[in-house]
Design an enzyme around this catalytic site. Structure first.
Site, PDB file in Angstrom:
ATOM      1  N   LYS A 170      38.439  37.770  38.917  1.00 36.91           N
ATOM      2  CA  LYS A 170      37.885  36.713  39.764  1.00 36.91           C
ATOM      3  C   LYS A 170      38.304  35.326  39.312  1.00 36.91           C
ATOM      4  CE  LYS A 170      33.947  39.093  41.790  1.00 36.91           C
ATOM      5  NZ  LYS A 170      34.523  40.416  41.631  1.00 36.91           N
ATOM      6  N   GLU A 256      29.243  29.499  38.852  1.00 41.66           N
ATOM      7  CA  GLU A 256      29.515  28.801  40.102  1.00 41.66           C
ATOM      8  C   GLU A 256      28.259  28.165  40.659  1.00 41.66           C
ATOM      9  OE1 GLU A 256      33.201  31.533  41.814  1.00 41.66           O
ATOM     10  OE2 GLU A 256      31.201  31.740  42.689  1.00 41.66           O
ATOM     11  N   HIS A 291      22.085  42.394  46.149  1.00 45.72           N
ATOM     12  CA  HIS A 291      23.455  41.901  46.312  1.00 45.72           C
ATOM     13  C   HIS A 291      24.382  42.961  46.905  1.00 45.72           C
ATOM     14  CE1 HIS A 291      22.253  38.373  44.069  1.00 45.72           C
ATOM     15  NE2 HIS A 291      21.905  39.125  43.053  1.00 45.72           N
ATOM     16  N   ARG A 349      41.118  46.905  49.032  1.00 39.63           N
ATOM     17  CA  ARG A 349      40.948  48.265  49.535  1.00 39.63           C
ATOM     18  C   ARG A 349      40.348  48.195  50.930  1.00 39.63           C
ATOM     19  NH1 ARG A 349      35.300  48.850  48.729  1.00 39.63           N
ATOM     20  NH2 ARG A 349      34.509  47.485  47.078  1.00 39.63           N
TER      21      ARG A 349
END
Length: 755
Positions: A170, A256, A291, A349
């Site tokens: 990431k 973040e 999540h 994917r």
């Protein structure tokens, strides 16, 4: 489908799909593929071609390196294209549907066998299998595995390993996206990973912040940190979970800015080896728990055309930036308040929710994957895709899970005693208005070893309003008895005014918790229908005497039934309801309903027609004075210590415990005392958080368990002293197993009382 064999009844046309040797065997650069000639695909965003066109070689065989509905879904398309398939299965999946859906199935042993990449590659090579599809889980985003598949001379149906590496990290992907002009959430993606440095960066960004692993996915290793004081504790928790989920390197964290009202909007992209990249619309995946997505729809509601086109454009830019090939999903966070969107991550994917995109595009995306892997060009241009989407309306996918929403969405497991899907539902058909992609049939067991998704329900309508209505109707006809499911919760979701209006965000469930989890009183008619269905004699006959002989109607005989309502939250204090049924004549009854705190109510002149026994359950049709009601009853005596009756009526499900007659309760049967905290589900003990003899308060973390890939903290329900820790790290426990025994300090003396 009642048997596994029915999965094999697929059309197998003689035409075979073309695919060529891999880069390793053809002398091409890593990550490239050969391809068959096909018409040019104009008007698609381009990147430099990865290879030069050469002759194609047909796919004759395909190994599906995944399980459950994923394997069944891929098998469906491959067999339709005339490709011989091979599936894999582990010991827990020995009797699964996917183990029987193909002519060939290979055992892998223990539950973790699906992750044994080297062995899977070796098995494919030994059998001369030409191509491998990793599904959309397990090994599908493992760059090393993808490269080794190609090195073994087997075609990998997926993106190049280099693209996986670029997007799988990431931190690295954020840098690449910023360079490509794709907007990213402000945050820190650097290599300095000490707790102090990350805490300092969080302070610069401003609280609340979001912590997540650079290798994260599915909410694992992700924590929202509200204040500076809780940062270090949340960081440690996130790292432990991420390392357990993703292995070495999973503990590396991003920090973040946390967006207060975010929407999760993702774009399905496809790229070929000829430099063409297209976006097949977007999906809104904002309705989530832990999540993780629970409901997806396409297109995303309440987006301006400018924002929609911007998402598609930036998603194509993201794919171009890493030389992508095949199917991928570019995920964005959309700030509800500002309307701005930011790159979150790219899943390299095909994803679980791809059927909603298939529904609005009318395309089989697994077929697209196989064709692109063979070197063909994209089947459609961007313009053709957009025109097609305008014609096909709206689609919604609801994930049917074995879990209990009322208990914090705790996963469940067990045998599917009864399973009925909506009538007319199709399998893996992009044109279907109602579609079910499932990995289970009635009689199968949902195991705690894997994710608890039973099926995906995909519904298409002319517009969003129609799609929601049809989804609700399909859910009302979906019947499951055995493990707890989220079906009743999904029905409430479809009726939520905010959802209907498209006012969605990732915090939707918490925001509307009061409405979504509101208690509903069970109507008298449910208990009456249950009682009529449980009568020993069929309707139209008199109630039987002590030895089954008919009784006259001069002195009506009554039967009494006592039920306890089984609340969805698992509490044992459900309402007790008594029903006394009398037969007044052939098929004619009266019923007295007795409920605590309410006036007794008598229902007369009830005409109950002949009940039709089914393989599982019994149908009851009763004419009440003002209505006609149909119900399905399923009785399950396999539940530990309970005789359960499940009633499906008017699109709702009610679970009841049939209590024994009063004379049975007086026989002196022992009653188990409450001895401590028990496992709420089958699980593995990860660690004990307390020590024997330790004083704890209500809410103190006691034990951390893992079930179906989810980590759960078991907290103390009260103040007390830990008497005994019943299990050590690594122990496997059944649901209801005692985890912790308590002692309670008394004010009268210094001795402890067991509770």
């Amino acid at each position: 489908m009642k048997t596994a064999k029915r999965h094999m009844r697929l059309q197998q046309p003689s035409r075979r799909l073309a695919i060529l040797p891999t880069a390793a065997t053809a002398g091409l650069a890593p990550g490239t593929a050969r391809f068959s000639a096909s018409p040019a695909t104009p008007n698609a965003t381009s990147v430099p071609p990865a290879a030069t066109a050469t002759a194609a070689k047909p796919i004759t065989s395909l190994l599906i390196a995944n399980r459950g509905e994923i394997a069944l879904r891929i098998n469906h398309t491959a067999r339709r294209l005339g490709i011989e398939t091979t599936t894999l299965f582990t010991d827990p999946d020995r009797n699964s549907q996917h183990a029987h859906c193909s002519p060939n199935a290979i055992p892998l042993g223990a539950a973790a066998g699906y992750l044994d990449g080297p062995r899977i590659i070796s098995l494919a090579a030994e059998r001369g299998i030409r191509a491998l599809h990793p599904g959309y889980g397990f090994l599908s985003e493992n760059a090393s595995f993808a490269d080794k598949v190609k090195d073994a001379g087997i075609a990998f149906v997926g993106p190049p390993g280099g693209a996986m590496l670029a997007m799988g990290d990431k931190a690295r992907s954020k840098v690449l996206m910023e360079e490509a002009g794709v907007p990213c959430v402000p945050g820190y993606h650097g290599s300095e990973q000490s707790a102090g440095a990350l805490k300092e960066k969080a302070g610069e960004i401003g609280y609340p912040v979001l912590l997540k692993s650079v290798r994260g996915g599915g909410g694992k290793g992700m924590r929202i940190v509200e204040t500076e004081e809780e940062f270090e504790g949340q960081l440690e928790s996130a790292r432990m979970e991420a390392q357990a989920s993703f292995g070495e390197g999973g503990e590396v964290m991003l920090v973040e800015r946390y967006i207060g009202r975010p929407r999760h909007v993702e774009v399905q992209v496809f790229a070929d080896t000829h430099g063409n990249v297209v976006a097949l619309g977007e999906r809104d995946c904002s309705v989530q728990r832990r999540h993780q997505k629970i409901l997806e729809e396409s297109p995303a509601p309440n987006l301006s055309e400018e924002v929609r086109q911007g998402l598609w454009s930036k998603a194509r830019d993201a794919a171009k930036a890493v030389g992508y090939v095949g199917a991928g999903t570019v995920e964005f966070i959309l700030d509800v308040d500002s309307g701005r969107f930011f790159f979150m991550e790219m899943n390299t994917r095909l994803q679980v929710e791809h059927p909603v995109t298939e529904a609005v595009c009318g395309e089989d995306l697994v077929e697209w994957q196989l064709r692109i892997a063979s070197g063909e060009k994209l089947p459609k241009t961007q313009e053709e895709i957009e025109k097609r989407m305008k014609e096909r309306g709206w689609a919604i996918e609801a994930r049917i899970y074995a879990e209990s929403p009322e208990r914090g969405f705790l996963p469940d497991s067990g045998k599917l005693v009864h399973l009925k899907t909506p009538p007319g539902a199709q399998t893996a058909d992009p044109d279907a208005e109602v579609r079910i992609d499932a990995g289970f049939v009635e009689g199968d067991t949902v195991t705690e070893a894997y994710d608890g998704m039973i099926a995906k329900l995909i519904v298409r309508g002319r517009d969003r309003e129609e799609a929601i209505r049809k989804t609700e109707q399909a859910l009302k006809s979906y019947e499951v008895v055995g493990p707890s499911t989220n079906i009743e919760f999904l029905k409430k979701l479809c009726n939520s005014p905010s959802f209907v209006e498209g006012d969605v965000e990732t915090g939707f469930i918490d925001k509307h918790r009061k409405q979504l989890f509101a208690d509903e009183m069970v109507k008298d008619e449910v208990f009456i229908q249950a009682s009529l269905g449980l009568l020993e004699a069929s309707p139209g006959q008199q109630l039987g005497g002590p030895h089954g002989e008919p009784l006259g109607f001069a002195a009506p005989t009554s039967r009494k039934f006592e039920y306890r309502v089984l609340p969805p939250d698992g509490t044992a204090d459900g309402e007790i309801v008594n029903v006394v049924v009398e037969q007044d004549g052939p098929a004619l009854y009266r019923a007295l309903v007795i409920r605590t705190g309410q006036k007794e109510k008598l229902y007369e002149n009830l005409v109950s027609e002949a009940m039709k026994p089914e393989e599982k359950g019994r149908k009851v049709m009763t004419f009440f004075p003002t209505s006609r009601l149909e119900a399905k009853l399923v009785r399950d005596t396999t539940a530990t210590g309970q005789d359960r009756v499940t009633v499906f009526q008017l699109g709702g499900k009610t679970e009841l415990a049939l209590l024994p007659p009063s004379w049975v309760a007086k026989t002196g049967a022992a009653k188990m005392d409450e001895v401590g905290v028990t496992a709420p589900m089958p699980c593995k003990v990860l660690r004990n958080e307390v020590e024997e003899g330790q004083k704890v308060t209500k809410g103190t973390p006691l034990v951390v368990i893992e079930s179906m890939k989810m980590e759960t903290v078991i907290r103390s329900p009260q103040d007390g002293i830990v008497r005994k820790l019943a299990h050590k790290e690594g122990d496997i426990c059944k649901a209801g197993t005692v985890l912790v025994l308590f002692e309670e300090e008394t004010s009268d003396n210094n001795q402890a009382t067991r509770i």
